[in-house]
Design a protein around this motif. Structure first.
Motif: not given
Length: 283
Positions: A170-174, A235-239, A244-248
């Motif tokens: 799961i993304v952790a930088d948003q 994981i980072p969003s880049s993975d 659509a790009v999500r805001p961090l």
């Protein structure tokens, strides 16, 4: 006071339908792809206030259908706002953290410069501008990470995947504030009444759950409260690329909402507890 709600099956609309004085209308009553139909319904109903809880919310799909997203998220809210202004009634319009570019770590204030990264964000930003341009009494309420026991949302997705897998990445930088649809509905209902009594409260406001967290940490909390044995790996969003790009950074400063309306940020841990209870998934 009768409050006309645009939206019938969405997460917030379903919660608004349970509150006193609300009348929810879906696509059969007014298709948001037809701005004229939305305005005509308001003028025919002549309610005491209007809440727009309907939107084109398929964030990734909007990248390939920005024209429709703009009609639904911008043109129709603008038509609603002009109809409300003509009748002298308040409009509460729900917007999103996606109107910001998502940089830095400071919570966004309502006065900060917008800079959407996606078609969805652009359409919602245009909707805000259209509501303001109508010149009537209104509150634009930006919120984030909406969850409930209804429809499709992160809580229900995690419960489904957590039951199927031992490990999830799961993304952790948003970072943002998970916000319950029930709490958003209550806030909109209160704001509509307060605007009717005091039009000077017109403006743009923020409302999100507290404390801010990452999606990964939110997933851990879901599994913990639901008693689901599933490991979460950051994981980072880049993975996890998406159309659509999500805001961090989706942190939002909600202090003005509390100051002017007496509505404080809801505790998302409490929100999560009642959602899990509603869907029978508490651990």
């Amino acid at each position: 006071m009768t409050i006309l709600v645009f939206g019938e099956t969405g997460q917030v609309a379903r919660e608004l339908a349970l509150l006193d004085g609300t009348k929810c209308v879906g696509r059969a009553g007014a298709d948001l792809a037809s701005p004229e139909a939305c305005a005509a319904l308001i003028k025919a109903e002549r309610p005491g206030a209007v809440i727009n809880a309907a939107a084109f919310t398929a964030v990734d799909k909007a990248e390939s259908d920005e024209a429709l997203a703009t009609v639904v998220n911008a043109d129709s809210p603008g038509a609603m706002a002009r109809a409300c202004a003509d009748l002298g009634i308040p409009l509460v319009h729900i917007s999103t953290d996606y109107v910001f570019e998502g940089g830095g770590t400071r919570p966004w204030t309502a006065d900060d410069q917008t800079g959407p990264l996606s078609a969805y964000g652009r359409s919602k930003c245009a909707g805000e501008e259209a509501v303001r341009a109508a010149g009537g009494t209104h509150a634009i309420l930006r919120t984030s990470w909406v969850v409930s026991a209804h429809g499709n949302n992160f809580v229900k997705t995690m419960l489904r995947l957590g039951a199927e897998r031992d490990v999830l990445t799961i993304v952790a930088d948003q970072i943002g504030g998970p916000t319950g649809a029930r709490e958003i509905a209550a806030a909109c209902h209160s704001i509509a009444g307060q605007l009717a009594a005091d039009p000077e409260k017109t403006g743009t406001y923020h409302f999100s759950g507290a404390p801010d967290c990452s999606w990964a940490d939110f997933a851990r909390a879901i599994f913990d409260k639901a008693g689901v044995s599933c490991e979460v790996r950051d994981i980072p969003s880049s993975d996890y690329p998406t159309p659509a790009v999500r805001p961090l950074n989706s942190r939002m400063d909600c202090s003005e909402t509390e100051r002017r309306f007496g509505i404080s940020r809801p505790d998302w841990q409490a929100t999560l507890t009642h959602i899990l209870k509603d869907i029978g998934a508490s651990g």
